[in-house]
Design a protein around this motif. Structure first.
Motif, PDB file in Angstrom:
ATOM      1  N   ARG A  58       1.103  -1.509  -0.039  1.00 36.26           N
ATOM      2  CA  ARG A  58       0.242   0.388   0.130  1.00 36.26           C
ATOM      3  C   ARG A  58       0.409   0.791  -0.057  1.00 36.26           C
ATOM      4  NH1 ARG A  58      -4.677  -0.760   4.417  1.00 36.26           N
ATOM      5  NH2 ARG A  58      -5.343  -2.452   3.586  1.00 36.26           N
ATOM      6  N   PHE A  59       0.902   2.222  -0.751  1.00 33.01           N
ATOM      7  CA  PHE A  59       0.595   3.335  -0.740  1.00 33.01           C
ATOM      8  C   PHE A  59       0.340   4.352  -0.565  1.00 33.01           C
ATOM      9  CE2 PHE A  59       3.932   1.192  -3.355  1.00 33.01           C
ATOM     10  CZ  PHE A  59       5.583   1.621  -3.460  1.00 33.01           C
ATOM     11  N   LYS A  76       5.983  10.716  -5.252  1.00 35.98           N
ATOM     12  CA  LYS A  76       5.424   9.314  -5.121  1.00 35.98           C
ATOM     13  C   LYS A  76       4.888   8.593  -5.893  1.00 35.98           C
ATOM     14  CE  LYS A  76       3.420   8.571  -0.939  1.00 35.98           C
ATOM     15  NZ  LYS A  76       4.352   7.569  -0.382  1.00 35.98           N
ATOM     16  N   LEU A  77       5.016   8.471  -7.229  1.00 32.47           N
ATOM     17  CA  LEU A  77       4.970   8.249  -8.393  1.00 32.47           C
ATOM     18  C   LEU A  77       6.313   7.156  -8.870  1.00 32.47           C
ATOM     19  CD1 LEU A  77       2.245   7.329  -9.951  1.00 32.47           C
ATOM     20  CD2 LEU A  77       3.053   8.742 -12.151  1.00 32.47           C
ATOM     21  N   GLU A  78       7.402   8.025  -8.412  1.00 32.60           N
ATOM     22  CA  GLU A  78       8.421   7.070  -9.112  1.00 32.60           C
ATOM     23  C   GLU A  78       8.755   6.097  -7.484  1.00 32.60           C
ATOM     24  OE1 GLU A  78      10.711   7.205 -11.031  1.00 32.60           O
ATOM     25  OE2 GLU A  78       9.929   8.500 -12.333  1.00 32.60           O
ATOM     26  N   GLU A  79       8.100   6.556  -6.249  1.00 26.56           N
ATOM     27  CA  GLU A  79       8.558   5.411  -5.335  1.00 26.56           C
ATOM     28  C   GLU A  79       7.657   4.516  -5.450  1.00 26.56           C
ATOM     29  OE1 GLU A  79       7.049   5.369  -0.952  1.00 26.56           O
ATOM     30  OE2 GLU A  79       7.285   6.906  -1.241  1.00 26.56           O
ATOM     31  N   ILE A  80       6.909   4.837  -6.224  1.00 25.12           N
ATOM     32  CA  ILE A  80       5.756   3.304  -6.869  1.00 25.12           C
ATOM     33  C   ILE A  80       6.775   2.644  -7.516  1.00 25.12           C
ATOM     34  CG2 ILE A  80       3.183   2.286  -7.580  1.00 25.12           C
ATOM     35  CD1 ILE A  80       1.893   5.027  -5.993  1.00 25.12           C
ATOM     36  N   ALA A  82       9.693   2.689  -8.652  1.00 25.71           N
ATOM     37  CA  ALA A  82      10.930   2.194  -7.618  1.00 25.71           C
ATOM     38  C   ALA A  82      10.680   0.469  -7.187  1.00 25.71           C
ATOM     39  CB  ALA A  82      11.467   3.275  -6.585  1.00 25.71           C
ATOM     40  N   PHE A  83       9.253   0.385  -7.175  1.00 26.30           N
ATOM     41  CA  PHE A  83       8.965  -1.073  -6.240  1.00 26.30           C
ATOM     42  C   PHE A  83       8.935  -1.843  -7.131  1.00 26.30           C
ATOM     43  CE2 PHE A  83       5.412  -3.461  -4.299  1.00 26.30           C
ATOM     44  CZ  PHE A  83       6.076  -3.457  -3.593  1.00 26.30           C
ATOM     45  N   ILE A  84       7.767  -1.424  -8.155  1.00 25.82           N
ATOM     46  CA  ILE A  84       7.123  -2.453  -8.804  1.00 25.82           C
ATOM     47  C   ILE A  84       8.087  -2.802 -10.045  1.00 25.82           C
ATOM     48  CG2 ILE A  84       5.856  -2.285 -10.957  1.00 25.82           C
ATOM     49  CD1 ILE A  84       4.323  -0.489 -10.368  1.00 25.82           C
ATOM     50  N   LYS A  85       9.286  -1.919 -10.223  1.00 22.93           N
ATOM     51  CA  LYS A  85      10.626  -2.457 -11.198  1.00 22.93           C
ATOM     52  C   LYS A  85      12.181  -3.155 -10.118  1.00 22.93           C
ATOM     53  CE  LYS A  85       8.350  -0.884 -14.813  1.00 22.93           C
ATOM     54  NZ  LYS A  85       7.968  -1.707 -15.482  1.00 22.93           N
ATOM     55  N   GLU A  93       5.909  -9.761  -9.194  1.00 23.86           N
ATOM     56  CA  GLU A  93       5.276  -9.290 -10.288  1.00 23.86           C
ATOM     57  C   GLU A  93       4.008  -8.197 -10.068  1.00 23.86           C
ATOM     58  OE1 GLU A  93       5.221 -12.262 -13.352  1.00 23.86           O
ATOM     59  OE2 GLU A  93       8.003 -12.998 -13.145  1.00 23.86           O
ATOM     60  N   VAL A  94       4.416  -7.529 -10.116  1.00 28.76           N
ATOM     61  CA  VAL A  94       3.031  -6.416  -9.897  1.00 28.76           C
ATOM     62  C   VAL A  94       2.302  -6.131 -10.793  1.00 28.76           C
ATOM     63  CG1 VAL A  94       2.357  -4.056  -9.102  1.00 28.76           C
ATOM     64  CG2 VAL A  94       4.119  -5.495  -7.709  1.00 28.76           C
ATOM     65  N   GLY A  95       0.655  -7.208 -11.104  1.00 31.13           N
ATOM     66  CA  GLY A  95       0.418  -6.746 -12.266  1.00 31.13           C
ATOM     67  C   GLY A  95      -0.754  -5.390 -12.166  1.00 31.13           C
ATOM     68  N   MET A  96      -0.983  -5.218 -11.621  1.00 34.16           N
ATOM     69  CA  MET A  96      -1.647  -3.409 -11.211  1.00 34.16           C
ATOM     70  C   MET A  96      -1.374  -3.153 -10.763  1.00 34.16           C
ATOM     71  SD  MET A  96      -5.151  -5.307 -10.580  1.00 34.16           S
ATOM     72  CE  MET A  96      -4.969  -7.124 -10.953  1.00 34.16           C
ATOM     73  N   VAL A  97      -1.845  -1.726 -10.832  1.00 36.56           N
ATOM     74  CA  VAL A  97      -2.072  -0.584  -8.950  1.00 36.56           C
ATOM     75  C   VAL A  97      -3.256   0.090  -9.629  1.00 36.56           C
ATOM     76  CG1 VAL A  97      -0.912   1.465  -8.826  1.00 36.56           C
ATOM     77  CG2 VAL A  97       0.482  -0.084  -9.975  1.00 36.56           C
ATOM     78  N   ILE A  98      -3.964  -0.186  -7.848  1.00 40.50           N
ATOM     79  CA  ILE A  98      -5.208   0.319  -7.877  1.00 40.50           C
ATOM     80  C   ILE A  98      -5.293   1.517  -6.853  1.00 40.50           C
ATOM     81  CG2 ILE A  98      -7.335  -0.738  -7.331  1.00 40.50           C
ATOM     82  CD1 ILE A  98      -6.455  -3.537  -7.487  1.00 40.50           C
TER      83      ILE A  98
END
Length: 418
Positions: A58-59, A76-80, A82-85, A93-98
């Motif tokens: 969760r972010f 914050k978008l760059e932080e998300i 960085a977590f995904i990549k 493997e993150v399939g989606m961001v909700i």
């Protein structure tokens, strides 16, 4: 005797479908504090679980309001991202961001450019669950109409590769605008057809309701997953589908119920939820006609939920939107068996919170405020259900006397017979 090669054996191995993983994003704003955001994200995670996704992170971000460009700030978008990549965990493997709020086409487009994964908002997730739950032709038509209403203003992001590079320059007009208009025309045509079908279905249902005779109509309403279908099964001795997931019931189910000598119609309706898409309410109006035409509403509340008072407000607001908030009603507090509280120590001088109030105190407070218009039960183990049936009998009979006084005279004759 048959001989199988290693490759042949592999073909017979059935692999489990891979569960999609998801990341949740919410905002802490002056109008929505940290506690409220946590509750909303808890509910969003329950929605994701109902849809078949597993939440792994969760972010949240504390801001004055959502950004019109990327919802959250660029940091914050760059932080998300960085977590995904991140390559630290190869299995992740993150399939989606909700996102917890509805996103515009512009926001979705900008977020997708940065994160490069599937982007969903609360509305699209709810629509996905409704599409998954829809079983009858009516529910499927209603869901499809709501999906098209949601999709129409967001069609532009599907055709970004055909947009004009420099608007207004002679000789640089690409086919994108024409293709987009064509798609919008197709969608509007389909929506028109679906609305026509729903009008036909609504006309059929009106005829069905007229043929039900002179019976009082009682409707179960409430937040999603509060136990309406379980109560329906107990009162009508039927087998309406009930499950500990959101929106288990989409189609309105109507059953004839008789308590002692008094028959009435009981309907189980689709549950409401916070931030329920307006288009969805509009599409399901024919289903919610049972609520509008009911003589008595049983507002079912999950008293074990820490935020049940806000859920009551959400339901009351939705009923107000339907023009049904002035009907006779009873608040039925369900799941008293699951209610928990933490007693305060005598030397604890901090303010009392909802978590420190016992069930008995809560019952006294609500009964003092509403009298016999509220009741407390557990549909799971049947606690107080006999007494609630007696209350329901009295309420229905009062309405029957007002609406059909001659029929009440007949009932009184039957009661006097040995």
């Amino acid at each position: 005797m048959y001989a199988f090669s290693e490759n042949t054996v592999k073909e017979f191995v059935i692999t489990e479908p891979k569960v999609e993983t998801a990341v949740l994003v919410g905002l802490i704003t002056p109008h929505q504090d940290e506690r409220k955001t946590k509750e909303y994200l808890d509910e969003l995670e329950f929605l994701a679980s109902t849809a078949g996704a597993k939440v792994i992170k969760r972010f949240t971000q504390r801001v004055g309001g959502p950004s019109s460009v990327t919802y959250v700030g660029t940091g914050k978008l760059e932080e998300i991202r960085a977590f995904i990549k991140s390559e630290e965990e190869e299995e992740r493997e993150v399939g989606m961001v909700i996102f917890d709020d509805e996103l515009s086409a512009k926001q979705i487009r900008n977020i997708e450019k940065v994160l490069q994964v599937k982007i969903l908002d609360r509305t699209s997730l709810i629509l996905d669950i409704f599409a998954m739950r829809a079983q009858t032709a009516t529910a499927k038509t209603q869901v499809e109409l709501a999906q098209y209403k949601y999709m129409l203003p967001r069609l532009t992001r599907l055709w970004t590769h055909l947009e004009r590079q420099r608007g207004g320059s002679v000789g640089l007009r690409g086919p994108g605008e024409t293709q987009l208009e064509m798609d919008q025309r197709i969608v509007r045509s389909r929506m028109s057809l679906l609305k026509q079908r729903l009008q036909e279905i609504d006309t059929q249902k009106v005829t069905q309701r007229k043929n039900r005779g002179r019976l009082i109509r009682v409707a179960l309403v409430g937040y999603t997953n509060v136990g309406k279908s379980t109560l329906m099964n107990l009162l009508s001795k039927s087998d309406v589908f009930a499950e500990n997931k959101l929106f288990a019931t989409l189609d309105t189910t109507v059953r004839k119920v008789t308590i002692d000598n008094l028959p009435f119609l009981l309907s189980d309706t689709v549950g409401f939820i916070r931030k329920l898409p307006t288009d969805l309410v509009e599409s399901f109006k024919s289903t919610l006609d049972e609520v509008r035409e009911a003589d008595l509403l049983i507002h079912v509340v999950d008293i074990s939920h820490p935020d049940f008072e806000e859920q009551i407000k959400v339901v009351e607001k939705t009923l107000g939107d339907l023009g049904s908030n002035d009907k006779p009603s009873v608040i039925l507090f369900n799941k008293i068996d699951a209610y928990t509280w933490i007693p305060k120590d005598e030397d604890d001088l901090t303010p009392i919170t909802k978590e420190n109030i016992s069930l008995e105190e809560l019952m006294r407070t609500w009964m003092a405020k509403m009298g016999d218009s509220c009741f407390f039960v557990s549909a799971a183990n049947g606690t107080n259900m006999k007494e609630f049936k007696e209350l329901l009998y009295r309420k229905v009979k009062e309405l029957h006397v007002q609406k059909y006084p001659y029929n009440d005279f007949l009932y009184s004759i039957e009661e006097e017979q040995p």
